[in-house]
Design a protein around this motif. Structure first.
Motif, PDB file in Angstrom:
ATOM      1  N   LEU A 190       1.027  -1.074  -0.002  1.00 56.97           N
ATOM      2  CA  LEU A 190       0.025   0.249   0.388  1.00 56.97           C
ATOM      3  C   LEU A 190       0.791   1.640   0.154  1.00 56.97           C
ATOM      4  N   GLY A 249       2.112   2.461  -3.112  1.00 63.65           N
ATOM      5  CA  GLY A 249       1.636   3.006  -4.002  1.00 63.65           C
ATOM      6  C   GLY A 249       1.132   4.093  -3.762  1.00 63.65           C
ATOM      7  N   ARG A 250       0.328   4.517  -2.668  1.00 67.52           N
ATOM      8  CA  ARG A 250       0.129   5.628  -2.404  1.00 67.52           C
ATOM      9  C   ARG A 250       1.626   6.928  -2.411  1.00 67.52           C
ATOM     10  N   ALA A 269       3.651   6.795  -4.558  1.00 66.52           N
ATOM     11  CA  ALA A 269       4.141   7.314  -5.542  1.00 66.52           C
ATOM     12  C   ALA A 269       2.185   8.071  -6.366  1.00 66.52           C
ATOM     13  N   SER A 270       1.581   7.918  -5.751  1.00 66.85           N
ATOM     14  CA  SER A 270       0.031   8.777  -6.252  1.00 66.85           C
ATOM     15  C   SER A 270       0.537   9.615  -5.780  1.00 66.85           C
ATOM     16  N   ALA A 271       0.509  10.100  -4.742  1.00 62.82           N
ATOM     17  CA  ALA A 271       0.906  10.885  -4.700  1.00 62.82           C
ATOM     18  C   ALA A 271       1.965  11.942  -5.370  1.00 62.82           C
ATOM     19  N   LEU A 285       2.530  11.926  -8.016  1.00 65.54           N
ATOM     20  CA  LEU A 285       2.044  11.586  -9.581  1.00 65.54           C
ATOM     21  C   LEU A 285       1.278  12.816  -9.172  1.00 65.54           C
ATOM     22  N   GLY A 286       0.226  12.947  -8.702  1.00 64.16           N
ATOM     23  CA  GLY A 286      -0.404  13.437  -8.627  1.00 64.16           C
ATOM     24  C   GLY A 286       0.208  15.114  -8.079  1.00 64.16           C
ATOM     25  N   LEU A 287       0.952  15.125  -7.004  1.00 66.02           N
ATOM     26  CA  LEU A 287       1.504  16.491  -7.378  1.00 66.02           C
ATOM     27  C   LEU A 287       2.013  17.067  -8.595  1.00 66.02           C
ATOM     28  N   LEU A 296       1.916  16.343 -11.343  1.00 67.26           N
ATOM     29  CA  LEU A 296       0.318  16.684 -12.283  1.00 67.26           C
ATOM     30  C   LEU A 296       0.127  18.469 -11.690  1.00 67.26           C
ATOM     31  N   ALA A 297      -0.387  17.912 -11.128  1.00 69.17           N
ATOM     32  CA  ALA A 297      -0.343  19.475 -10.392  1.00 69.17           C
ATOM     33  C   ALA A 297       0.474  20.752 -10.795  1.00 69.17           C
ATOM     34  N   MET A 347       0.285  21.735 -14.184  1.00 72.76           N
ATOM     35  CA  MET A 347      -1.488  22.406 -14.807  1.00 72.76           C
ATOM     36  C   MET A 347      -0.758  23.794 -14.533  1.00 72.76           C
ATOM     37  N   LEU A 348      -0.463  24.260 -13.489  1.00 72.23           N
ATOM     38  CA  LEU A 348       0.310  25.565 -12.606  1.00 72.23           C
ATOM     39  C   LEU A 348       1.314  26.109 -13.470  1.00 72.23           C
ATOM     40  N   VAL A 387      -1.039  27.241 -17.025  1.00 75.09           N
ATOM     41  CA  VAL A 387      -0.741  28.755 -16.438  1.00 75.09           C
ATOM     42  C   VAL A 387       0.272  29.437 -16.607  1.00 75.09           C
ATOM     43  N   LEU A 388       0.793  29.353 -16.600  1.00 76.62           N
ATOM     44  CA  LEU A 388       2.491  30.300 -15.947  1.00 76.62           C
ATOM     45  C   LEU A 388       2.399  30.411 -18.319  1.00 76.62           C
ATOM     46  N   MET A 402      -3.048  -0.750  -7.331  1.00 76.29           N
ATOM     47  CA  MET A 402      -2.540   0.699  -7.160  1.00 76.29           C
ATOM     48  C   MET A 402      -3.035   1.842  -6.565  1.00 76.29           C
ATOM     49  N   THR A 425      -5.253   2.849  -3.796  1.00 75.18           N
ATOM     50  CA  THR A 425      -6.066   2.072  -2.459  1.00 75.18           C
ATOM     51  C   THR A 425      -7.923   2.093  -2.436  1.00 75.18           C
ATOM     52  N   LEU A 477      -7.731   7.834  -8.889  1.00 69.45           N
ATOM     53  CA  LEU A 477      -6.967   9.970  -9.764  1.00 69.45           C
ATOM     54  C   LEU A 477      -7.838  11.107 -10.421  1.00 69.45           C
ATOM     55  N   VAL A 533      -7.486  28.813 -18.048  1.00 69.81           N
ATOM     56  CA  VAL A 533      -6.735  28.894 -16.714  1.00 69.81           C
ATOM     57  C   VAL A 533      -7.607  28.434 -15.315  1.00 69.81           C
ATOM     58  N   LEU A 589      -7.577  24.656 -16.136  1.00 66.19           N
ATOM     59  CA  LEU A 589      -5.545  24.406 -15.012  1.00 66.19           C
ATOM     60  C   LEU A 589      -5.578  24.867 -13.442  1.00 66.19           C
ATOM     61  N   ALA A 617      -5.354  21.134 -10.510  1.00 66.85           N
ATOM     62  CA  ALA A 617      -4.090  21.858  -9.683  1.00 66.85           C
ATOM     63  C   ALA A 617      -4.652  21.519  -7.844  1.00 66.85           C
ATOM     64  N   LEU A 655      -5.701  18.031  -7.270  1.00 69.39           N
ATOM     65  CA  LEU A 655      -4.800  17.881  -6.785  1.00 69.39           C
ATOM     66  C   LEU A 655      -4.053  17.612  -4.859  1.00 69.39           C
ATOM     67  N   PHE A 679      -4.079  15.456  -1.863  1.00 72.27           N
ATOM     68  CA  PHE A 679      -2.974  14.587  -1.287  1.00 72.27           C
ATOM     69  C   PHE A 679      -2.765  15.346   0.379  1.00 72.27           C
TER      70      PHE A 679
END
Lengths: 65, 256
Positions: free
Chosen positions: A8, A11-12, A14-16, A18-20, A22-23, A26-27, A30-31, B1, B3, B9, B84, B87, B91, B94, B98
């Motif tokens: 677990l 995986g958690r 890696a998921s965090a 990946l998610g951050l 990705l965030a 995204m930012l 915007v830039l 993968m 939980t 996701l 914007v 996007l 973010a 996400l 987390f």
């Protein structure tokens, strides 16, 4: 029990990650949209993007020429 | 993968994109109704100024040489705000997925609104205080690099300060009363230090631009951005509600 935690947790994490990541992408998007002034694009494309997003750049309070 | 307890996701990304689209749509409406009048007035001043400078040419061919026509610019500006919004919404969802459990608030909706408030403070209000938004006729091309670096640096510093304040507020090493005082003190001192240290990069307002116009523009811009954060937080909070038990929620409301 031990087995479930060892599968677990990575995986958690890696998921965090990946998610951050990705965030952050995204930012960065915007830039790019609001602050790209010729760093990645050609001068012509950058000035087109600048003109196309001009009202939004001002309204969103982003520094502009 | 994935939980068992956490949703996939993809659903977080989808909720964020949807909430961002709602925020972006409302932001575009606010741009159109609140901000565009000031932009129009500023462009009129800008064009009157440039026509005055180039008196040699009898025809002012600004429109012909423009890359994007004015009407296209208005529509593309609205589209930009929408994109914007999406996007930032992804973010936002996400980050909440987390880090939401570390934020103040007893429910998911509570931590979502807390994050939206922190987003407004750090990404909108802090840079707006250091480098205020200006309508088109204001702005010196020579200072744009300093203003951009200051603007982005302010966001980074504000996010760092907010994280520090939250860290102190959650610190297990301190007693609850001390914790609250320490968190407030870090926030107040940190803000004062940032205000003193960050460069004064704002441009002077040219004499031909009325102060009323600049303030109308700034207030409208802040209203648009505040509305976008509020809509983003509220939509995300609504989408994040537990869907399965409307009866128990209704019972809870009746009992309350």
């Amino acid at each position: 029990m031990a087995h479930s935690t060892t599968t677990l947790v990575p995986g958690r994490v890696a998921s965090a990650a990946l998610g951050l990541a990705l965030a952050a992408v995204m930012l960065l998007g915007v830039l790019f949209l609001l602050q790209e002034n010729g760093l990645l694009l050609s001068a012509d494309a950058a000035s087109y993007l600048h003109e196309a997003t001009h009202d939004a750049r001002h309204a969103l309070g982003v520094p502009c020429h | 993968m994935s939980t068992a307890s956490a949703p996939p996701l993809g659903r977080t990304v989808g909720h964020g994109a949807l909430a961002g689209a709602v925020a972006g749509g409302l932001g575009a409406a606010a741009l159109s109704w609140l901000v565009e009048p000031s932009i129009r007035a500023a462009i009129a001043i800008e064009e009157a100024g440039s026509a005055h400078e180039h008196t040699a040419g009898p025809v002012h061919d600004h429109g012909a040489e423009a890359l994007v026509s004015r009407s296209e610019q208005v529509v593309l500006g609205l589209v930009t705000v929408l994109v914007v919004g999406v996007l930032v919404g992804i973010a936002f969802a996400l980050v909440h997925r987390f880090l939401g459990s570390r934020l103040p608030g007893r429910t998911t909706a509570g931590t979502t609104m807390t994050l939206a408030g922190l987003g407004f403070l750090t990404f909108t209000l802090a840079p707006a205080l250091v480098v205020p938004a200006n309508p088109p006729a204001v702005g010196d091309p020579a200072t744009v690099d300093l203003r951009t670096v200051t603007y982005l640096g302010t966001i980074v510093c504000a996010v760092g300060l907010a994280a520090l304040v939250l860290g102190v507020a959650r610190s297990g090493a301190l007693r609850p009363g001390t914790r609250a005082v320490a968190a407030v003190a870090v926030g107040v001192v940190g803000t004062a230090v940032l205000v003193a240290v960050l460069p004064h990069a704002a441009d002077p307002i040219p004499a031909n631009v009325p102060a009323d116009l600049v303030w109308e523009f700034r207030i409208a811009s802040l209203a648009q951005l505040g509305l976008m954060w509020l809509a983003l937080g509220a939509t995300c909070a609504w989408l994040g509600q537990p869907r399965s038990a409307p009866v128990s929620r209704a019972e809870h409301l009746v009992r309350a």
